[in-house]
Motif scaffolding. Sequence first.
Motif, PDB file in Angstrom:
ATOM      1  N   ALA A 200       0.829  -1.203   0.000  1.00  0.00           N
ATOM      2  CA  ALA A 200       0.000   0.000   0.000  1.00  0.00           C
ATOM      3  C   ALA A 200       0.866   1.257   0.000  1.00  0.00           C
ATOM      4  O   ALA A 200       0.590   2.234  -0.720  1.00  0.00           O
ATOM      5  CB  ALA A 200      -0.931  -0.015   1.215  1.00  0.00           C
ATOM      6  N   GLU A 201       1.933   1.226   0.771  1.00  0.00           N
ATOM      7  CA  GLU A 201       2.834   2.375   0.793  1.00  0.00           C
ATOM      8  C   GLU A 201       3.535   2.546  -0.554  1.00  0.00           C
ATOM      9  O   GLU A 201       3.682   3.680  -1.063  1.00  0.00           O
ATOM     10  CB  GLU A 201       3.862   2.178   1.904  1.00  0.00           C
ATOM     11  CG  GLU A 201       4.818   3.358   2.057  1.00  0.00           C
ATOM     12  CD  GLU A 201       5.820   3.134   3.174  1.00  0.00           C
ATOM     13  OE1 GLU A 201       6.710   3.992   3.350  1.00  0.00           O
ATOM     14  OE2 GLU A 201       5.708   2.102   3.881  1.00  0.00           O
ATOM     15  N   ALA A 202       3.940   1.420  -1.169  1.00  0.00           N
ATOM     16  CA  ALA A 202       4.596   1.512  -2.480  1.00  0.00           C
ATOM     17  C   ALA A 202       3.635   2.030  -3.545  1.00  0.00           C
ATOM     18  O   ALA A 202       4.003   2.850  -4.401  1.00  0.00           O
ATOM     19  CB  ALA A 202       5.135   0.135  -2.877  1.00  0.00           C
ATOM     20  N   ALA A 203       2.361   1.599  -3.520  1.00  0.00           N
ATOM     21  CA  ALA A 203       1.383   2.074  -4.497  1.00  0.00           C
ATOM     22  C   ALA A 203       1.125   3.573  -4.345  1.00  0.00           C
ATOM     23  O   ALA A 203       0.963   4.294  -5.336  1.00  0.00           O
ATOM     24  CB  ALA A 203       0.082   1.284  -4.336  1.00  0.00           C
ATOM     25  N   ALA A 204       1.097   4.027  -3.079  1.00  0.00           N
ATOM     26  CA  ALA A 204       0.888   5.456  -2.853  1.00  0.00           C
ATOM     27  C   ALA A 204       2.038   6.273  -3.426  1.00  0.00           C
ATOM     28  O   ALA A 204       1.830   7.336  -4.026  1.00  0.00           O
ATOM     29  CB  ALA A 204       0.710   5.722  -1.365  1.00  0.00           C
ATOM     30  N   ARG A 205       3.242   5.793  -3.281  1.00  0.00           N
ATOM     31  CA  ARG A 205       4.391   6.529  -3.819  1.00  0.00           C
ATOM     32  C   ARG A 205       4.431   6.477  -5.346  1.00  0.00           C
ATOM     33  O   ARG A 205       4.778   7.466  -6.000  1.00  0.00           O
ATOM     34  CB  ARG A 205       5.678   5.961  -3.244  1.00  0.00           C
ATOM     35  CG  ARG A 205       5.833   6.225  -1.745  1.00  0.00           C
ATOM     36  CD  ARG A 205       7.220   5.876  -1.274  1.00  0.00           C
ATOM     37  NE  ARG A 205       7.396   6.172   0.151  1.00  0.00           N
ATOM     38  CZ  ARG A 205       8.547   6.038   0.804  1.00  0.00           C
ATOM     39  NH1 ARG A 205       9.628   5.602   0.148  1.00  0.00           N
ATOM     40  NH2 ARG A 205       8.614   6.332   2.085  1.00  0.00           N
ATOM     41  N   LEU A 206       4.083   5.314  -5.925  1.00  0.00           N
ATOM     42  CA  LEU A 206       4.072   5.229  -7.371  1.00  0.00           C
ATOM     43  C   LEU A 206       2.988   6.094  -7.986  1.00  0.00           C
ATOM     44  O   LEU A 206       3.120   6.598  -9.109  1.00  0.00           O
ATOM     45  CB  LEU A 206       3.887   3.771  -7.803  1.00  0.00           C
ATOM     46  CG  LEU A 206       5.076   2.825  -7.538  1.00  0.00           C
ATOM     47  CD1 LEU A 206       4.698   1.390  -7.880  1.00  0.00           C
ATOM     48  CD2 LEU A 206       6.297   3.257  -8.346  1.00  0.00           C
ATOM     49  N   ALA A 207       1.882   6.267  -7.249  1.00  0.00           N
ATOM     50  CA  ALA A 207       0.802   7.117  -7.762  1.00  0.00           C
ATOM     51  C   ALA A 207       1.241   8.568  -7.872  1.00  0.00           C
ATOM     52  O   ALA A 207       0.726   9.327  -8.708  1.00  0.00           O
ATOM     53  CB  ALA A 207      -0.431   6.998  -6.866  1.00  0.00           C
ATOM     54  N   GLU A 208       2.188   8.970  -7.069  1.00  0.00           N
ATOM     55  CA  GLU A 208       2.676  10.350  -7.136  1.00  0.00           C
ATOM     56  C   GLU A 208       3.555  10.581  -8.367  1.00  0.00           C
ATOM     57  O   GLU A 208       3.680  11.720  -8.816  1.00  0.00           O
ATOM     58  CB  GLU A 208       3.479  10.655  -5.867  1.00  0.00           C
ATOM     59  CG  GLU A 208       2.647  10.579  -4.587  1.00  0.00           C
ATOM     60  CD  GLU A 208       3.489  10.792  -3.352  1.00  0.00           C
ATOM     61  OE1 GLU A 208       4.728  10.936  -3.512  1.00  0.00           O
ATOM     62  OE2 GLU A 208       2.938  10.795  -2.236  1.00  0.00           O
ATOM     63  N   ALA A 209       4.136   9.547  -8.932  1.00  0.00           N
ATOM     64  CA  ALA A 209       4.999   9.667 -10.114  1.00  0.00           C
ATOM     65  C   ALA A 209       4.626   8.564 -11.086  1.00  0.00           C
ATOM     66  O   ALA A 209       5.126   7.432 -10.972  1.00  0.00           O
ATOM     67  CB  ALA A 209       6.469   9.584  -9.734  1.00  0.00           C
ATOM     68  N   PRO A 210       3.708   8.835 -12.038  1.00  0.00           N
ATOM     69  CA  PRO A 210       3.273   7.775 -12.970  1.00  0.00           C
ATOM     70  C   PRO A 210       4.410   7.196 -13.785  1.00  0.00           C
ATOM     71  O   PRO A 210       4.364   6.032 -14.196  1.00  0.00           O
ATOM     72  CB  PRO A 210       2.259   8.498 -13.855  1.00  0.00           C
ATOM     73  CG  PRO A 210       1.813   9.672 -13.041  1.00  0.00           C
ATOM     74  CD  PRO A 210       2.988  10.091 -12.238  1.00  0.00           C
ATOM     75  N   GLN A 211       5.451   7.993 -14.095  1.00  0.00           N
ATOM     76  CA  GLN A 211       6.569   7.462 -14.867  1.00  0.00           C
ATOM     77  C   GLN A 211       7.281   6.339 -14.139  1.00  0.00           C
ATOM     78  O   GLN A 211       7.901   5.467 -14.759  1.00  0.00           O
ATOM     79  CB  GLN A 211       7.568   8.578 -15.200  1.00  0.00           C
ATOM     80  CG  GLN A 211       7.018   9.671 -16.104  1.00  0.00           C
ATOM     81  CD  GLN A 211       6.188  10.679 -15.329  1.00  0.00           C
ATOM     82  OE1 GLN A 211       6.113  10.577 -14.107  1.00  0.00           O
ATOM     83  NE2 GLN A 211       5.564  11.625 -16.039  1.00  0.00           N
ATOM     84  N   ALA A 212       7.204   6.381 -12.826  1.00  0.00           N
ATOM     85  CA  ALA A 212       7.872   5.330 -12.056  1.00  0.00           C
ATOM     86  C   ALA A 212       7.229   3.972 -12.288  1.00  0.00           C
ATOM     87  O   ALA A 212       7.901   2.938 -12.228  1.00  0.00           O
ATOM     88  CB  ALA A 212       7.842   5.674 -10.565  1.00  0.00           C
ATOM     89  N   ILE A 213       5.913   3.978 -12.578  1.00  0.00           N
ATOM     90  CA  ILE A 213       5.257   2.705 -12.849  1.00  0.00           C
ATOM     91  C   ILE A 213       5.822   2.073 -14.108  1.00  0.00           C
ATOM     92  O   ILE A 213       6.090   0.872 -14.181  1.00  0.00           O
ATOM     93  CB  ILE A 213       3.733   2.919 -12.972  1.00  0.00           C
ATOM     94  CG1 ILE A 213       3.172   3.494 -11.666  1.00  0.00           C
ATOM     95  CG2 ILE A 213       3.040   1.615 -13.321  1.00  0.00           C
ATOM     96  CD1 ILE A 213       1.702   3.794 -11.726  1.00  0.00           C
ATOM     97  N   LEU A 214       6.026   2.910 -15.152  1.00  0.00           N
ATOM     98  CA  LEU A 214       6.598   2.406 -16.391  1.00  0.00           C
ATOM     99  C   LEU A 214       8.010   1.881 -16.187  1.00  0.00           C
ATOM    100  O   LEU A 214       8.393   0.829 -16.699  1.00  0.00           O
ATOM    101  CB  LEU A 214       6.577   3.506 -17.450  1.00  0.00           C
ATOM    102  CG  LEU A 214       7.175   3.136 -18.819  1.00  0.00           C
ATOM    103  CD1 LEU A 214       6.423   1.939 -19.424  1.00  0.00           C
ATOM    104  CD2 LEU A 214       7.150   4.329 -19.749  1.00  0.00           C
TER     105      LEU A 214
END
Length: 262
Positions: A200-214
């Motif tokens: 949950a913490e990792a998803a919250a951080r990735l949501a702040e930077a969409p490029q990080a998901i890619l």
Amino acid sequence: MPDPRLPVALIVLVAAGVLSIRIFREYERGVVFTLGRYSRVAGPGLVLLIPFIQQVVRVDLRTIVLEVPTQDVISRDNVSVKVSAVVYFRVLDAKRAVLEVMDYLNATSQLAQTTLRSVLGKHQLDDMLSAREQMNADIQRAIAARTGSWGIEISGVELKQVDLTESMVRAIARQAEAERERRAKVIHAEGELQASAQLAEAAARLAEAPQAILLRYLETLTVIGADKNTTVVFPLPMDVLGPLVQSWKGAPSRDSGPRVGE
């Protein structure tokens, strides 16, 4: 002419002298009785007695190791077990050990057997197997409460062996196995809970930077692509496909031109 009674008197005196001498070792005491009545406690060393008038009873003051025979005990949870023990005791007061009890060795042995059954019968089987020190202390206190008036000190009690039936051994093994499975499930559930919190913490951080998901996705593809026999389906992101789709929709169709003969 010598008196013929002289050798007889000499022999009587020598015999009386031999009978009147007692030697007690350092760890021994003698309870002296005069005409059947208690007189004194003698020893160690050389002790003189009046022959045929005084008698003495030897008492050993060293620590005695008494092995309690195997006893059939029914625990508080109605489990039948066979228990053996060892009792360590010594005589503190030789007078009371002789006057208060007929045979202090046999009396202490019988008392230890009955006390072992009565004390262990008040506890459950798990206590006998896991709380040995507590069981030893309880049995020691119970025996010492009775032997104190005999001049005997109980210095220690140790449970020697606890024997179970085969069916009870199998039942305990099944219980231990179930307990281990329960602990494994609890540990697994705790691990899932901690993992979900981290995700949950990792998803919250990735949501702040969409490029990080890619970037994370590309890194995963790199790991998967290490195997040459792996087929990877690579989806293109919408921000890349969007302009291409719009341009395709706006382009004129091949069939939209003027037809010949119109």
